[in-house]
Design a protein around this motif. Structure first.
Motif, mmCIF file in Angstrom:
data_model
loop_
_atom_site.group_PDB
_atom_site.id
_atom_site.type_symbol
_atom_site.label_atom_id
_atom_site.label_comp_id
_atom_site.label_asym_id
_atom_site.label_seq_id
_atom_site.Cartn_x
_atom_site.Cartn_y
_atom_site.Cartn_z
ATOM 1 N N THR A 1 16.836 -33.279 -53.856
ATOM 2 C CA THR A 1 16.224 -32.842 -52.593
ATOM 3 C C THR A 1 15.302 -33.918 -52.028
ATOM 4 O O THR A 1 15.153 -34.028 -50.807
ATOM 5 C CB THR A 1 15.437 -31.529 -52.784
ATOM 6 N N VAL A 2 14.696 -34.711 -52.886
ATOM 7 C CA VAL A 2 13.830 -35.792 -52.411
ATOM 8 C C VAL A 2 14.636 -36.792 -51.604
ATOM 9 O O VAL A 2 14.236 -37.208 -50.502
ATOM 10 C CB VAL A 2 13.135 -36.481 -53.603
ATOM 11 N N HIS A 3 15.803 -37.178 -52.096
ATOM 12 C CA HIS A 3 16.628 -38.158 -51.386
ATOM 13 C C HIS A 3 17.165 -37.579 -50.079
ATOM 14 O O HIS A 3 17.216 -38.266 -49.055
ATOM 15 C CB HIS A 3 17.788 -38.602 -52.283
ATOM 16 N N ILE A 4 17.570 -36.317 -50.106
ATOM 17 C CA ILE A 4 18.068 -35.682 -48.875
ATOM 18 C C ILE A 4 16.973 -35.671 -47.810
ATOM 19 O O ILE A 4 17.210 -36.014 -46.643
ATOM 20 C CB ILE A 4 18.566 -34.255 -49.162
ATOM 21 N N ALA A 5 15.772 -35.282 -48.196
ATOM 22 C CA ALA A 5 14.673 -35.226 -47.236
ATOM 23 C C ALA A 5 14.390 -36.604 -46.636
ATOM 24 O O ALA A 5 14.236 -36.737 -45.409
ATOM 25 C CB ALA A 5 13.418 -34.681 -47.924
ATOM 26 N N ARG A 6 14.343 -37.607 -47.478
ATOM 27 C CA ARG A 6 14.065 -38.959 -46.991
ATOM 28 C C ARG A 6 15.162 -39.459 -46.052
ATOM 29 O O ARG A 6 14.881 -40.016 -44.985
ATOM 30 C CB ARG A 6 13.919 -39.912 -48.173
ATOM 31 N N GLU A 7 16.403 -39.241 -46.441
ATOM 32 C CA GLU A 7 17.506 -39.808 -45.669
ATOM 33 C C GLU A 7 17.795 -39.019 -44.394
ATOM 34 O O GLU A 7 18.341 -39.577 -43.429
ATOM 35 C CB GLU A 7 18.753 -39.890 -46.558
ATOM 36 N N GLU A 8 17.411 -37.748 -44.375
ATOM 37 C CA GLU A 8 17.609 -36.938 -43.168
ATOM 38 C C GLU A 8 16.378 -36.927 -42.273
ATOM 39 O O GLU A 8 16.392 -36.327 -41.192
ATOM 40 C CB GLU A 8 17.966 -35.495 -43.556
ATOM 41 N N GLY A 9 15.296 -37.556 -42.712
ATOM 42 C CA GLY A 9 14.078 -37.581 -41.911
ATOM 43 C C GLY A 9 13.389 -36.232 -41.829
ATOM 44 O O GLY A 9 12.736 -35.910 -40.828
ATOM 45 N N LEU A 10 13.502 -35.437 -42.887
ATOM 46 C CA LEU A 10 12.945 -34.091 -42.919
ATOM 47 C C LEU A 10 11.736 -34.053 -43.844
ATOM 48 O O LEU A 10 11.788 -34.551 -44.970
ATOM 49 C CB LEU A 10 14.013 -33.117 -43.434
ATOM 50 N N GLN A 11 10.638 -33.467 -43.387
ATOM 51 C CA GLN A 11 9.498 -33.235 -44.269
ATOM 52 C C GLN A 11 9.884 -32.135 -45.261
ATOM 53 O O GLN A 11 10.437 -31.102 -44.873
ATOM 54 C CB GLN A 11 8.288 -32.779 -43.450
ATOM 55 N N PHE A 12 9.566 -32.355 -46.535
ATOM 56 C CA PHE A 12 9.912 -31.380 -47.569
ATOM 57 C C PHE A 12 8.665 -31.026 -48.364
ATOM 58 O O PHE A 12 7.907 -31.898 -48.776
ATOM 59 C CB PHE A 12 10.978 -31.953 -48.510
ATOM 60 N N VAL A 13 8.468 -29.714 -48.585
ATOM 61 C CA VAL A 13 7.305 -29.245 -49.337
ATOM 62 C C VAL A 13 7.756 -28.239 -50.389
ATOM 63 O O VAL A 13 8.454 -27.260 -50.070
ATOM 64 C CB VAL A 13 6.266 -28.586 -48.418
ATOM 65 N N ALA A 14 7.384 -28.480 -51.644
ATOM 66 C CA ALA A 14 7.602 -27.525 -52.735
ATOM 67 C C ALA A 14 6.232 -27.023 -53.170
ATOM 68 O O ALA A 14 5.416 -27.783 -53.686
ATOM 69 C CB ALA A 14 8.332 -28.191 -53.892
ATOM 70 N N ALA A 15 5.981 -25.736 -52.937
ATOM 71 C CA ALA A 15 4.639 -25.182 -53.141
ATOM 72 C C ALA A 15 4.524 -24.322 -54.388
ATOM 73 O O ALA A 15 3.481 -23.715 -54.625
ATOM 74 C CB ALA A 15 4.229 -24.374 -51.915
#
Length: 253
Positions: free
Chosen positions: A205-219
């Motif tokens: 999920t880290v790579h997907i977020a970076r490559e898609e330009g999406l902010q990702f938060v796991a809380a």
């Protein structure tokens, strides 16, 4: 006055539409205790610490999101399972558990409550083709720096979330799904979200977020699933004139 256990269970089953969900565990009454309910203790997971606290508080019913009898687990009642069931039976306490039905309820559900507490407006199904799915997408009243939304979430949950992305980047369209829903990140991208919030993270999920330009938060799985069971407990207490106490058993995951 105590309310009849079966009356309370029937009402809650219908309220959450438990029968329409194909789930990983039975939803509803999992362990039967005394026939009258006056005191409810709620918590996220029916772990031993919660059951011990419920017994000390002289609960008639333990209301949880994560109960027992999960698909694929070993069936013998030995060890940890025996100790947990023994506590319930010894103190004549009922166990009432709702998994996906509590995640998905549009008002009392875990996803709905987290979104409301974060101030997300106009929630819609993240997967429009599957109206029974849990994930949602909505908008903040105005754009907010990603770091400010993360800080709001940390204040709410009492723990520091994992944030992948640019803290200074503005976000407004928010996709979220509580618990272990990191695989929904593709749906968040397809929905045009600026940020995707869930409980857990996987390596990819880290790579997907970076490559898609999406902010990702796991809380945190536990942290994002605390609010539905509290809302349900308060709802039942108000409807039937019962006592309700939520007990939070800390879990960093």
């Amino acid at each position: 006055m105590p309310v009849d256990l079966q009356q309370l269970v029937t009402y809650t089953d219908e309220l959450l539409q438990a029968s329409r969900f194909s789930d990983y565990c039975p939803n509803g009454l999992q362990v039967q205790g005394r026939p009258g309910v006056q005191r409810i203790v709620s918590g996220v997971t029916a772990c031993q610490l919660l059951l011990d606290a419920a017994a000390e508080l002289e609960a008639d019913l333990v209301l949880v999101h994560h109960g027992f009898f999960w698909r694929g687990e070993a069936q013998p009642v030995v060890g940890m399972k025996r100790r947990r069931l023994g506590t319930l039976l010894r103190h004549d306490m009922s166990l009432l558990a709702y998994h996906l039905p509590l995640d998905a309820h549009p008002e009392l559900g875990n996803n709905a409550r987290l979104g409301a507490l974060l101030g997300i407006l106009d929630p819609e199904h993240l997967d429009a083709a599957s109206p029974e799915s849990v994930g949602s997408v909505g908008r903040l009243p105005q754009p907010l720096r990603a770091a400010d939304l993360v800080a709001r979430l940390e204040s709410l949950t009492g723990r520091a979330p994992l944030h992948i992305g640019d803290p200074g980047r503005p976000v407004q369209r928010i996709a979220w799904c509580i618990g272990a829903a990191q695989s929904y990140i593709g749906a968040a991208v397809a929905a045009g979200a600026d940020l995707f919030l869930t409980g857990e993270a996987s390596e990819q999920t880290v790579h997907i977020a970076r490559e898609e330009g999406l902010q990702f938060v796991a809380a945190g799985h536990h942290a994002t699933e605390r609010y539905g069971v509290q809302a349900l407990g308060e709802h039942l207490a108000a409807r039937y004139g019962l006592e309700h106490r939520y007990v939070d058993i800390d879990n960093p995951v």
